[in-house]
Design a protein around this motif. Sequence first.
Motif, short mmCIF file in Angstrom:
data_model
loop_
_atom_site.label_atom_id
_atom_site.label_comp_id
_atom_site.label_asym_id
_atom_site.label_seq_id
_atom_site.Cartn_x
_atom_site.Cartn_y
_atom_site.Cartn_z
N LEU A 12 6.99 -11.39 6.97
CA LEU A 12 8.38 -11.13 6.58
C LEU A 12 8.66 -11.84 5.26
N PRO A 13 9.46 -11.28 4.38
CA PRO A 13 10.08 -9.96 4.52
C PRO A 13 9.04 -8.84 4.40
N PHE A 14 9.40 -7.71 4.94
CA PHE A 14 8.54 -6.53 4.98
C PHE A 14 9.39 -5.34 4.55
N PHE A 15 8.83 -4.49 3.69
CA PHE A 15 9.57 -3.35 3.16
C PHE A 15 8.86 -2.05 3.48
N VAL A 16 9.62 -1.02 3.82
CA VAL A 16 9.11 0.34 3.97
C VAL A 16 9.93 1.19 3.04
N LEU A 17 9.29 1.75 2.03
CA LEU A 17 9.98 2.47 0.97
C LEU A 17 9.53 3.92 0.92
N SER A 18 10.47 4.81 0.65
CA SER A 18 10.11 6.20 0.34
C SER A 18 10.83 6.60 -0.94
N ARG A 19 10.09 7.36 -1.75
CA ARG A 19 10.67 7.83 -3.02
C ARG A 19 10.04 9.16 -3.40
N ASN A 20 10.71 9.82 -4.33
CA ASN A 20 10.26 11.12 -4.84
C ASN A 20 10.19 12.17 -3.73
N TYR A 21 11.23 12.21 -2.91
CA TYR A 21 11.29 13.18 -1.80
C TYR A 21 11.46 14.59 -2.34
N ASP A 22 10.69 15.53 -1.82
CA ASP A 22 10.78 16.94 -2.17
C ASP A 22 11.43 17.68 -1.00
N GLU A 23 12.66 18.10 -1.18
CA GLU A 23 13.40 18.77 -0.09
C GLU A 23 12.72 20.04 0.38
N ALA A 24 12.06 20.76 -0.51
CA ALA A 24 11.43 22.02 -0.14
C ALA A 24 10.24 21.82 0.80
N THR A 25 9.48 20.75 0.60
CA THR A 25 8.27 20.54 1.40
C THR A 25 8.39 19.40 2.40
N GLY A 26 9.34 18.49 2.18
CA GLY A 26 9.45 17.29 3.02
C GLY A 26 8.45 16.22 2.64
N ASP A 27 7.78 16.38 1.49
CA ASP A 27 6.78 15.42 1.03
C ASP A 27 7.43 14.30 0.22
N LEU A 62 0.84 -1.19 0.00
CA LEU A 62 0.00 0.00 0.00
C LEU A 62 0.88 1.24 0.00
N SER A 63 0.38 2.31 -0.62
CA SER A 63 1.16 3.55 -0.63
C SER A 63 0.25 4.73 -0.34
N LYS A 64 0.88 5.81 0.05
CA LYS A 64 0.16 7.06 0.29
C LYS A 64 1.16 8.20 0.33
N PRO A 65 0.70 9.41 0.07
CA PRO A 65 1.59 10.56 0.25
C PRO A 65 1.91 10.71 1.74
N SER A 66 3.13 11.11 2.03
CA SER A 66 3.55 11.31 3.41
C SER A 66 4.50 12.50 3.45
N ASN A 67 4.96 12.84 4.63
CA ASN A 67 5.99 13.88 4.76
C ASN A 67 6.76 13.68 6.06
N ASP A 68 7.80 14.48 6.23
CA ASP A 68 8.68 14.33 7.39
C ASP A 68 7.93 14.41 8.72
N ARG A 69 6.87 15.20 8.78
CA ARG A 69 6.14 15.39 10.04
C ARG A 69 5.21 14.23 10.38
N THR A 70 4.69 13.54 9.36
CA THR A 70 3.66 12.53 9.61
C THR A 70 4.13 11.10 9.36
N VAL A 71 5.38 10.92 8.95
CA VAL A 71 5.83 9.60 8.49
C VAL A 71 5.68 8.50 9.54
N ALA A 72 5.98 8.77 10.79
CA ALA A 72 5.89 7.72 11.81
C ALA A 72 4.45 7.19 11.91
N GLY A 73 3.49 8.07 11.99
CA GLY A 73 2.09 7.65 12.05
C GLY A 73 1.62 7.01 10.75
N ASP A 74 2.13 7.53 9.62
CA ASP A 74 1.75 6.97 8.32
C ASP A 74 2.26 5.54 8.16
#
Length: 158
Positions: free
Chosen positions: A51-66, A19-31
Amino acid sequence: MTHLEVELTVVEDQTVFGLSKPSNDRTVAGDVKALSASYHYLLGKAGGEILPFFVLSRNYDEATGDFELFVGGLLEAESLKKILLPAGKYAKIVVKPKLRFLWGPAIGEAKRFLYTKWLPASGYEPLNLEYESHTGRSTGKNPSIDLYFAIKEKNPSA
């Protein structure tokens, strides 16, 4: 501070389902927690480990943290999104928290180390894709996970 080591490794393509969703630096732990719970529920493993289990982040925007957040594994289900973890060169850090409930701070420390200390001196640059790989080593008395950061050479030789 924990002693962290970076290993350069080449990874093969791997298809994962989740599953995926938009996230950001402030909400990532809860997301991560919410997406993980939804993933486990959809697979009929609420309260259990997959297991195995993956947590992936991609397309990080440095300006917004999204960024795009994805959680999943190798089990297929109709309701899960299919993504490809691309083959290529990765910087890998093994994360070993002092206490099991300190995963978040230990992962954060490893990411800060890679981006602020190791990468600037390495001759590599990030490709805006990173993921955690949780395996059987993630459980037990001395747990550890592998963090992978997609990289490329800054000035590859011709």
